[in-house]
Design a protein around this motif. Structure first.
Motif, PDB file in Angstrom:
ATOM      1  N   TYR A 119     -17.809  -2.883  -8.878  1.00  0.00           N
ATOM      2  CA  TYR A 119     -17.893  -1.432  -9.024  1.00  0.00           C
ATOM      3  C   TYR A 119     -18.070  -1.068 -10.496  1.00  0.00           C
ATOM      4  CZ  TYR A 119     -13.012  -2.349 -10.142  1.00  0.00           C
ATOM      5  OH  TYR A 119     -11.866  -2.858 -10.691  1.00  0.00           O
ATOM      6  N   ARG A 120     -18.564   0.139 -10.717  1.00  0.00           N
ATOM      7  CA  ARG A 120     -18.690   0.663 -12.077  1.00  0.00           C
ATOM      8  C   ARG A 120     -17.467   1.526 -12.355  1.00  0.00           C
ATOM      9  NH1 ARG A 120     -22.598   0.951 -15.627  1.00  0.00           N
ATOM     10  NH2 ARG A 120     -24.154   0.283 -14.125  1.00  0.00           N
ATOM     11  N   TRP A 121     -16.790   1.268 -13.467  1.00  0.00           N
ATOM     12  CA  TRP A 121     -15.613   2.051 -13.849  1.00  0.00           C
ATOM     13  C   TRP A 121     -15.620   2.214 -15.352  1.00  0.00           C
ATOM     14  CZ3 TRP A 121     -12.598   5.352 -11.676  1.00  0.00           C
ATOM     15  CH2 TRP A 121     -11.390   5.714 -12.268  1.00  0.00           C
ATOM     16  N   GLU A 122     -15.545   3.462 -15.801  1.00  0.00           N
ATOM     17  CA  GLU A 122     -15.515   3.800 -17.226  1.00  0.00           C
ATOM     18  C   GLU A 122     -16.660   3.142 -17.981  1.00  0.00           C
ATOM     19  OE1 GLU A 122     -11.481   2.952 -18.451  1.00  0.00           O
ATOM     20  OE2 GLU A 122     -10.743   4.772 -17.464  1.00  0.00           O
ATOM     21  N   GLY A 123     -17.868   3.194 -17.373  1.00  0.00           N
ATOM     22  CA  GLY A 123     -19.073   2.723 -18.032  1.00  0.00           C
ATOM     23  C   GLY A 123     -19.342   1.234 -17.966  1.00  0.00           C
ATOM     24  N   LYS A 124     -18.471   0.476 -17.300  1.00  0.00           N
ATOM     25  CA  LYS A 124     -18.666  -0.973 -17.206  1.00  0.00           C
ATOM     26  C   LYS A 124     -18.672  -1.402 -15.747  1.00  0.00           C
ATOM     27  CE  LYS A 124     -15.061  -2.292 -19.431  1.00  0.00           C
ATOM     28  NZ  LYS A 124     -14.007  -3.009 -20.132  1.00  0.00           N
ATOM     29  N   VAL A 125     -19.430  -2.469 -15.476  1.00  0.00           N
ATOM     30  CA  VAL A 125     -19.407  -3.067 -14.146  1.00  0.00           C
ATOM     31  C   VAL A 125     -18.212  -4.015 -14.088  1.00  0.00           C
ATOM     32  CG1 VAL A 125     -20.636  -4.527 -12.504  1.00  0.00           C
ATOM     33  CG2 VAL A 125     -21.902  -2.842 -13.862  1.00  0.00           C
TER      34      VAL A 125
END
Length: 108
Positions: free
Chosen positions: A44-50
């Protein structure tokens, strides 16, 4: 016999212990008739990172009219800032099973 509408509500959490506690609470409160709890691997993508991680998924069987209060309760009990809450309508199912879901989510 006309049966009410049903849904499966899915959420995830980071440990089996939390998932089972959440499932037990929601079924105990009669917001869901049952829950399947199982491990998954998420990307998932979270706070701009995968990100990638192991999580525990809950599939909660309920009536469609309980999706909103069930979702609110998941949000209140959940440890994530943004918990996954996805409701999918059940378009068909065994009549006896759906009747059981309806009975187990009624106030006693």
């Amino acid at each position: 016999m006309t049966l009410p509408e049903y849904a499966v509500v899915t959420t995830t959490t980071d440990t089996e212990k939390k998932a089972r506690a959440l499932a037990t609470e929601l079924v105990g409160e009669r917001l869901a008739a049952c829950a399947q709890v199982y491990p998954i691997s998420s990307v998932y993508r979270w706070e701009g990172k995968v990100e990638q991680g192991e999580e525990w998924r809950l599939d909660l069987k309920t009536r469609a009219d309980l999706v909103e209060p069930l979702s609110a309760r998941i949000t209140a009990l959940h440890g994530y800032d943004t918990p996954e809450i996805i409701a999918v309508p059940v378009t068909a199912g065994g009549e006896a099973y759906l009747k059981w879901v309806a009975e187990e989510t009624q106030s006693k």
